[in-house]
Design a protein around this motif. Structure first.
Motif, PDB file in Angstrom:
ATOM      1  N   GLY A 233      -0.287  20.906 -16.521  1.00  0.00           N
ATOM      2  CA  GLY A 233      -0.223  19.638 -15.792  1.00  0.00           C
ATOM      3  C   GLY A 233      -0.775  19.767 -14.389  1.00  0.00           C
ATOM      4  N   TYR A 234      -0.447  20.887 -13.741  1.00  0.00           N
ATOM      5  CA  TYR A 234      -0.996  21.151 -12.399  1.00  0.00           C
ATOM      6  C   TYR A 234      -2.523  21.180 -12.459  1.00  0.00           C
ATOM      7  CZ  TYR A 234      -2.470  23.971  -8.407  1.00  0.00           C
ATOM      8  OH  TYR A 234      -3.130  24.435  -7.301  1.00  0.00           O
ATOM      9  N   GLY A 235      -3.066  21.876 -13.444  1.00  0.00           N
ATOM     10  CA  GLY A 235      -4.512  21.944 -13.575  1.00  0.00           C
ATOM     11  C   GLY A 235      -5.141  20.587 -13.825  1.00  0.00           C
ATOM     12  N   ALA A 236      -4.460  19.738 -14.590  1.00  0.00           N
ATOM     13  CA  ALA A 236      -4.993  18.398 -14.852  1.00  0.00           C
ATOM     14  C   ALA A 236      -5.065  17.580 -13.570  1.00  0.00           C
ATOM     15  CB  ALA A 236      -4.118  17.693 -15.886  1.00  0.00           C
ATOM     16  N   VAL A 237      -4.044  17.691 -12.722  1.00  0.00           N
ATOM     17  CA  VAL A 237      -4.059  16.963 -11.446  1.00  0.00           C
ATOM     18  C   VAL A 237      -5.169  17.492 -10.552  1.00  0.00           C
ATOM     19  CG1 VAL A 237      -2.766  16.503  -9.327  1.00  0.00           C
ATOM     20  CG2 VAL A 237      -1.615  16.367 -11.541  1.00  0.00           C
ATOM     21  N   ILE A 238      -5.282  18.807 -10.449  1.00  0.00           N
ATOM     22  CA  ILE A 238      -6.337  19.393  -9.611  1.00  0.00           C
ATOM     23  C   ILE A 238      -7.708  18.931 -10.088  1.00  0.00           C
ATOM     24  CG2 ILE A 238      -7.443  21.554  -8.932  1.00  0.00           C
ATOM     25  CD1 ILE A 238      -4.744  20.986  -7.565  1.00  0.00           C
TER      26      ILE A 238
END
Length: 489
Positions: free
Chosen positions: A353-358
């Motif tokens: 999820g963090y990677g998707a936001v970034i």
């Protein structure tokens, strides 16, 4: 530029705060939203509910069965005593004079069969202590020996391994666990050969210098089993740190299974995985998958996942059948295995999820173009660098891989097609690339292994660095070179 600075700041804080013991479940969304706050024009709440949670949920939907079945399998192997039986038999076969190789192979057989590296570490460590003391090999070499067998070639290189590092690329590239088997075997031999050569050289040097086993305490310190600065998410090298609560200090069962009963489920995992992925599933009619009800997908996208699910399910049943007399309480074992699967997948999913936001931020496009611009004629090189760097930053092989594929998987697949690179080769390079920088000192599996052995980074990390970082990087470079020249095989 401000958006790039926000991304880099969030990555650094994610690594530093995770190393200090803050849960990734809290850190991943917090650091993602920090990057959003510092990026001009990015909506805060929408980034959390529509981007972060969607990325998290998609990962759970794809991989929860693999985490669940793998954790149960590892717990069954542990509680039945099968893991200990296999390790002891390998040691008997090779003899005490080959102490290093015996421990490496014992760890390798168990992890290749799908047993969690933490289960393996606790099961094999007492045997390593007895063996190393008997032949007077320094105890400080035990962590590197276990790391070589459990952290490296069986997790990322050998074809057919049910490790999550080998499963995550499948839906992105439409591959199976046996992708590029020849290159995987070559990489495995390189990792094993370089790592074993280093450990044997270190043992010889110690013998010449008159250094023996030493006087360090052998029993793992209960208070150190989960060190304060261990990252809560150690899925980068297998299963989660939460398993330690179920593994450490557990007495072996009163009735141990025979070696044949112990090894049969591990053989079944690999054989059934191959049968389903290569022989059975391609022969059945799966035209219904094109329906929107089933995700409008194709068999190539789900075949690898289906094969591992089927193989682990049947192998779990076989293990229960063969070792039921060694399991004190089957219900408790199944409950513990199921519980051990929950935290690992949500930790990894939070990182996804963090990677998707970034990836949704404007600055990421500039970072992406810079990474993709490395050796533009050969996407294997930029793929290797991207996955390794993210694995190193997060201290997690699966977490770094998931972020890379979530954000750039489709791009690398298209680049591979344009360059004539087979998806199987992309899969194997991605898997091998997760093993390397992920084993830097802040990795949770590294810290936990040292705690189990009652040793410090200063005493033993050099050996871990060579066998679990430098050797896999050398194998990766060779695979990229061979894949570039000869393609996938």
């Amino acid at each position: 530029m401000l958006s790039i600075a926000a991304i880099l700041l969030s990555l650094v804080l994610l690594m530093v705060l995770a190393y200090r013991g803050i849960s990734v479940l809290i850190l991943a969304p917090a650091m993602a939203l920090l990057a959003v706050l510092l990026s001009p024009g990015a909506p805060l709440l929408a980034s959390y509910t529509q981007v972060f949670m969607t990325g998290l949920g998609n990962f759970v939907a794809l991989f929860f069965p693999l985490f669940l079945l793998g954790a149960i399998f590892g717990k069954l192997m542990e509680d039945s005593g099968a893991a200990r039986v296999i390790a002891q038999r390998i040691v008997q076969w090779l003899g005490s004079r080959r102490a290093v190789l015996a421990i490496v192979l014992a760890c390798a057989v168990l992890t290749y069969g799908g047993v969690s590296l933490f289960v393996v570490a606790f099961a094999v460590y007492p045997i390593a202590v007895e063996l190393f003391r008997a032949v007077d090999v320094p105890k400080r070499l035990i962590p590197g020996t276990i790391a070589l067998g459990a952290f490296t070639f069986t997790m990322t290189a050998l074809p057919g391994t049910p490790a999550i590092q080998n499963a995550i690329p499948m839906p992105y590239f439409g591959t199976t666990p046996f992708a590029a088997p020849g290159l995987g075997l070559i990489a495995g031999v390189v990792m094993l050969g370089l790592g074993a050569a280093w450990l044997l050289w270190r043992a010889r040097r110690a013998s010449i210098a008159g250094e023996g086993y030493g006087h360090a305490p052998d029993a793992p310190d209960a208070s150190a089993a989960v060190p304060r600065n261990v990252r809560p998410h150690a899925q980068g090298k297998g299963h989660d740190i939460a398993e330690l609560g179920h593994v450490g200090g557990v007495a072996p069962p009163a009735h141990l299974p025979g070696f044949g009963q112990a090894i049969a489920p591990i053989v079944a995992v690999v054989v059934l995985n191959w049968l389903f992925s290569v022989q059975l599933l391609p022969r059945i009619d799966t035209g219904y998958l094109a329906s929107p009800l089933y995700g409008a997908t194709r068999l190539e996208t789900v075949r690898g996942t289906w094969a591992i699910i089927a193989a682990l399910t049947l192998s779990n049943l076989l293990l229960v059948l063969l070792a039921h007399r060694s399991l004190a309480t089957l219900k408790a074992t199944l409950d513990a295995g199921a519980s051990a699967a929950v935290l690992p997948i949500f930790n990894t999913a939070s990182q996804v999820g963090y990677g998707a936001v970034i990836a949704s931020l404007a600055g990421f496009a500039l970072i992406r173009d810079a990474v993709l611009g490395i050796a533009p004629g050969n996407p294997l090189i930029s793929l290797s660098i991207a996955v390794n760097l993210l694995a190193g930053i997060t201290g997690s092989a699966s977490g770094g891989m998931s972020i890379a594929l979530q954000t750039l998987g489709d791009t690398y697949l298209e680049m591979g097609r344009a360059a004539g690179i087979a998806p199987d080769l992309l899969h194997r390079v991605t898997a091998i690339a997760t093993g390397g920088l992920d084993a830097l000192p802040h990795n949770g599996a590294v810290i936990t292994l040292l705690a189990i052995c009652n040793l410090t980074h200063r005493q033993s990390y050099l050996d871990i660095l060579v066998v679990a970082v430098l050797s896999p990087l050398a194998a990766l470079a060779l695979v990229v070179t061979l894949g570039t020249v000869f393609g996938s095989f």
